[in-house]
Design a protein around this motif. Structure first.
Motif, PDB file in Angstrom:
ATOM      1  N   ASP A   1       8.899  -6.998 -12.372  1.00 46.99           N
ATOM      2  CA  ASP A   1       8.470  -8.257 -11.765  1.00 46.99           C
ATOM      3  C   ASP A   1       9.497  -8.733 -10.743  1.00 46.99           C
ATOM      4  O   ASP A   1      10.707  -8.504 -10.899  1.00 46.99           O
ATOM      5  CB  ASP A   1       8.304  -9.342 -12.834  1.00 46.99           C
ATOM      6  N   PHE A   2       9.012  -9.418  -9.724  1.00 44.50           N
ATOM      7  CA  PHE A   2       9.893 -10.133  -8.798  1.00 44.50           C
ATOM      8  C   PHE A   2      10.250 -11.467  -9.452  1.00 44.50           C
ATOM      9  O   PHE A   2       9.371 -12.177  -9.957  1.00 44.50           O
ATOM     10  CB  PHE A   2       9.196 -10.345  -7.461  1.00 44.50           C
ATOM     11  N   LEU A   3      11.527 -11.823  -9.441  1.00 38.25           N
ATOM     12  CA  LEU A   3      12.006 -13.013 -10.157  1.00 38.25           C
ATOM     13  C   LEU A   3      12.455 -14.096  -9.184  1.00 38.25           C
ATOM     14  O   LEU A   3      13.153 -13.816  -8.204  1.00 38.25           O
ATOM     15  CB  LEU A   3      13.170 -12.645 -11.078  1.00 38.25           C
ATOM     16  N   ILE A   4      12.052 -15.324  -9.486  1.00 37.04           N
ATOM     17  CA  ILE A   4      12.512 -16.491  -8.742  1.00 37.04           C
ATOM     18  C   ILE A   4      13.133 -17.447  -9.753  1.00 37.04           C
ATOM     19  O   ILE A   4      12.468 -17.869 -10.706  1.00 37.04           O
ATOM     20  CB  ILE A   4      11.366 -17.199  -8.006  1.00 37.04           C
ATOM     21  N   ARG A   5      14.402 -17.783  -9.547  1.00 39.80           N
ATOM     22  CA  ARG A   5      15.094 -18.671 -10.489  1.00 39.80           C
ATOM     23  C   ARG A   5      15.212 -20.074  -9.907  1.00 39.80           C
ATOM     24  O   ARG A   5      15.663 -20.248  -8.780  1.00 39.80           O
ATOM     25  CB  ARG A   5      16.482 -18.128 -10.842  1.00 39.80           C
ATOM     26  N   PHE A   6      14.807 -21.052 -10.712  1.00 40.56           N
ATOM     27  CA  PHE A   6      14.929 -22.461 -10.347  1.00 40.56           C
ATOM     28  C   PHE A   6      15.998 -23.123 -11.207  1.00 40.56           C
ATOM     29  O   PHE A   6      16.361 -22.625 -12.278  1.00 40.56           O
ATOM     30  CB  PHE A   6      13.593 -23.177 -10.519  1.00 40.56           C
TER      31      PHE A   6
ATOM     32  N   ALA B   1       8.374 -25.792   1.449  1.00 39.56           N
ATOM     33  CA  ALA B   1       7.824 -24.443   1.343  1.00 39.56           C
ATOM     34  C   ALA B   1       8.934 -23.412   1.163  1.00 39.56           C
ATOM     35  O   ALA B   1      10.037 -23.559   1.703  1.00 39.56           O
ATOM     36  CB  ALA B   1       6.999 -24.120   2.581  1.00 39.56           C
ATOM     37  N   LEU B   2       8.627 -22.365   0.388  1.00 41.38           N
ATOM     38  CA  LEU B   2       9.538 -21.242   0.206  1.00 41.38           C
ATOM     39  C   LEU B   2       8.824 -19.967   0.634  1.00 41.38           C
ATOM     40  O   LEU B   2       7.639 -19.780   0.342  1.00 41.38           O
ATOM     41  CB  LEU B   2       9.967 -21.120  -1.260  1.00 41.38           C
ATOM     42  N   VAL B   3       9.563 -19.101   1.316  1.00 43.58           N
ATOM     43  CA  VAL B   3       9.015 -17.822   1.752  1.00 43.58           C
ATOM     44  C   VAL B   3       9.977 -16.721   1.329  1.00 43.58           C
ATOM     45  O   VAL B   3      11.182 -16.796   1.610  1.00 43.58           O
ATOM     46  CB  VAL B   3       8.801 -17.779   3.282  1.00 43.58           C
ATOM     47  N   PHE B   4       9.446 -15.713   0.658  1.00 52.29           N
ATOM     48  CA  PHE B   4      10.248 -14.582   0.203  1.00 52.29           C
ATOM     49  C   PHE B   4       9.710 -13.293   0.819  1.00 52.29           C
ATOM     50  O   PHE B   4       8.502 -13.024   0.752  1.00 52.29           O
ATOM     51  CB  PHE B   4      10.214 -14.457  -1.324  1.00 52.29           C
ATOM     52  N   GLN B   5      10.591 -12.509   1.402  1.00 53.22           N
ATOM     53  CA  GLN B   5      10.249 -11.188   1.901  1.00 53.22           C
ATOM     54  C   GLN B   5      10.673 -10.166   0.850  1.00 53.22           C
ATOM     55  O   GLN B   5      11.813 -10.176   0.383  1.00 53.22           O
ATOM     56  CB  GLN B   5      10.965 -10.911   3.227  1.00 53.22           C
ATOM     57  N   ILE B   6       9.769  -9.273   0.481  1.00 50.89           N
ATOM     58  CA  ILE B   6       9.997  -8.337  -0.616  1.00 50.89           C
ATOM     59  C   ILE B   6       9.690  -6.927  -0.139  1.00 50.89           C
ATOM     60  O   ILE B   6       8.602  -6.664   0.387  1.00 50.89           O
ATOM     61  CB  ILE B   6       9.105  -8.676  -1.825  1.00 50.89           C
TER      62      ILE B   6
ATOM     63  N   ARG C   1       7.991 -15.512 -12.602  1.00 47.51           N
ATOM     64  CA  ARG C   1       7.795 -14.078 -12.403  1.00 47.51           C
ATOM     65  C   ARG C   1       6.555 -13.823 -11.551  1.00 47.51           C
ATOM     66  O   ARG C   1       5.520 -14.471 -11.753  1.00 47.51           O
ATOM     67  CB  ARG C   1       7.649 -13.360 -13.740  1.00 47.51           C
ATOM     68  N   LEU C   2       6.681 -12.871 -10.647  1.00 47.98           N
ATOM     69  CA  LEU C   2       5.551 -12.381  -9.879  1.00 47.98           C
ATOM     70  C   LEU C   2       5.268 -10.958 -10.330  1.00 47.98           C
ATOM     71  O   LEU C   2       6.093 -10.064 -10.135  1.00 47.98           O
ATOM     72  CB  LEU C   2       5.852 -12.406  -8.372  1.00 47.98           C
ATOM     73  N   ARG C   3       4.121 -10.746 -10.961  1.00 51.95           N
ATOM     74  CA  ARG C   3       3.722  -9.408 -11.421  1.00 51.95           C
ATOM     75  C   ARG C   3       2.742  -8.820 -10.422  1.00 51.95           C
ATOM     76  O   ARG C   3       1.694  -9.403 -10.149  1.00 51.95           O
ATOM     77  CB  ARG C   3       3.100  -9.476 -12.810  1.00 51.95           C
ATOM     78  N   GLN C   4       3.098  -7.681  -9.878  1.00 52.70           N
ATOM     79  CA  GLN C   4       2.313  -7.089  -8.811  1.00 52.70           C
ATOM     80  C   GLN C   4       2.351  -5.570  -8.929  1.00 52.70           C
ATOM     81  O   GLN C   4       3.390  -4.993  -9.271  1.00 52.70           O
ATOM     82  CB  GLN C   4       2.891  -7.531  -7.446  1.00 52.70           C
TER      83      GLN C   4
ATOM     84  N   ALA D   1       6.095  -0.626   0.883  1.00 53.59           N
ATOM     85  CA  ALA D   1       5.384  -1.737   1.517  1.00 53.59           C
ATOM     86  C   ALA D   1       6.275  -2.982   1.534  1.00 53.59           C
ATOM     87  O   ALA D   1       7.141  -3.167   0.674  1.00 53.59           O
ATOM     88  CB  ALA D   1       4.081  -2.037   0.787  1.00 53.59           C
ATOM     89  N   THR D   2       6.039  -3.842   2.516  1.00 51.70           N
ATOM     90  CA  THR D   2       6.747  -5.120   2.613  1.00 51.70           C
ATOM     91  C   THR D   2       5.770  -6.248   2.288  1.00 51.70           C
ATOM     92  O   THR D   2       4.664  -6.301   2.841  1.00 51.70           O
ATOM     93  CB  THR D   2       7.338  -5.321   4.017  1.00 51.70           C
ATOM     94  N   TYR D   3       6.177  -7.131   1.405  1.00 53.56           N
ATOM     95  CA  TYR D   3       5.339  -8.254   0.972  1.00 53.56           C
ATOM     96  C   TYR D   3       5.988  -9.569   1.415  1.00 53.56           C
ATOM     97  O   TYR D   3       7.215  -9.669   1.538  1.00 53.56           O
ATOM     98  CB  TYR D   3       5.183  -8.256  -0.553  1.00 53.56           C
ATOM     99  N   ARG D   4       5.148 -10.566   1.598  1.00 52.26           N
ATOM    100  CA  ARG D   4       5.620 -11.917   1.897  1.00 52.26           C
ATOM    101  C   ARG D   4       4.966 -12.896   0.938  1.00 52.26           C
ATOM    102  O   ARG D   4       3.746 -13.049   0.928  1.00 52.26           O
ATOM    103  CB  ARG D   4       5.309 -12.295   3.344  1.00 52.26           C
ATOM    104  N   LEU D   5       5.770 -13.517   0.116  1.00 49.59           N
ATOM    105  CA  LEU D   5       5.292 -14.512  -0.841  1.00 49.59           C
ATOM    106  C   LEU D   5       5.557 -15.896  -0.278  1.00 49.59           C
ATOM    107  O   LEU D   5       6.696 -16.239   0.055  1.00 49.59           O
ATOM    108  CB  LEU D   5       5.997 -14.347  -2.192  1.00 49.59           C
ATOM    109  N   GLU D   6       4.494 -16.690  -0.179  1.00 48.95           N
ATOM    110  CA  GLU D   6       4.616 -18.056   0.329  1.00 48.95           C
ATOM    111  C   GLU D   6       4.275 -19.046  -0.786  1.00 48.95           C
ATOM    112  O   GLU D   6       3.202 -18.969  -1.385  1.00 48.95           O
ATOM    113  CB  GLU D   6       3.669 -18.271   1.515  1.00 48.95           C
ATOM    114  N   LEU D   7       5.194 -19.952  -1.039  1.00 56.08           N
ATOM    115  CA  LEU D   7       4.977 -21.039  -1.997  1.00 56.08           C
ATOM    116  C   LEU D   7       4.965 -22.348  -1.225  1.00 56.08           C
ATOM    117  O   LEU D   7       5.976 -22.737  -0.624  1.00 56.08           O
ATOM    118  CB  LEU D   7       6.081 -21.056  -3.058  1.00 56.08           C
TER     119      LEU D   7
END
Length: 207
Positions: A15-20, A89-94, A58-61, A67-73
């Motif tokens: 999973d891709f992890l984002i910690r707050f 807004a938060l943007v993550f490049q993966i 967690r982002l399960r994908q 591949a390059t992904y862009r997650l926008e919150l």
């Protein structure tokens, strides 16, 4: 959480992890979008709050290699335990790493005690635990595999978990309880796109 233009290297099966800073209580997926490469249509990301640490999202994908992904919150996508919403807004490049960038360790253990379970740990050079796995009581010889590990040197630590509490115990002098036995075995450095085979003899439970 960290966001920015530089892609984060992502393990292909994790999973891709984002910690707050504060524990999360709610995720509004209608305020989140996931794009892959240059495809114009977004996907709805599978976001969820970690069951053991609510500060982790967690982002399960099913990651596509290379591949390059862009997650926008968007603001309001995450609400914390105190009722506060994500205010910007938060943007993550993966960047999904290819499987050939990792290696596998095939391990054969012998001399196991058939009564007690074991804790198997892969340690990094600084002694921190990279991976831990429980091995239930069974035969004297066992074979197992650790898949898709980063290429580096690991040390295998085997702990005989006599009281089955999942941690190493130092024993009690007053109760004449001996420390749980431990075996350390430095493995050959793992290389990318390679299977490392290792045999470890525990000599009736460790040294």
């Amino acid at each position: 959480p960290r966001s920015g233009p530089d892609p984060v290297r992502q393990h292909p099966e994790e999973d891709f992890l984002i910690r707050f800073r504060a524990p999360a209580s709610r995720i509004d997926t209608s305020m989140a979008r996931l794009f892959r490469d240059s495809l114009p249509d977004p996907m709805t990301p599978n976001l969820y709050i970690d069951s053991s640490d609510a500060r982790l999202i967690r982002l399960r994908q099913g990651w596509q290699e290379n591949a390059t992904y862009r997650l926008e919150l968007q603001p309001g996508a995450i609400q914390d335990l105190f009722g506060r919403n994500l205010d910007s807004a938060l943007v993550f490049q993966i960047k999904a790493e290819p499987r050939k960038s990792f290696g596998n360790i095939r391990l054969k253990l012998s001399g196991l005690d058939t009564i007690y379970p074991y804790l198997l740990e892969l340690l990094l050079a600084d002694g921190s635990i990279y991976l831990q796995q429980r091995l239930e009581a069974g035969g004297e010889t066992r074979e197992l595999e650790f898949r898709l590990l980063p290429p580096q040197a690991f040390t295998l630590r085997v702990v005989e978990d006599r009281n089955r509490n999942g941690v190493w115990d130092s024993g009690r002098y007053d109760g004449k309880v001996q420390p749980e036995r431990v075996k350390l075995h430095k493995l050959e450095a793992l290389r990318a796109n390679w299977d490392l085979e290792a045999e470890v003899k525990l000599e009736n439970g460790g040294d």
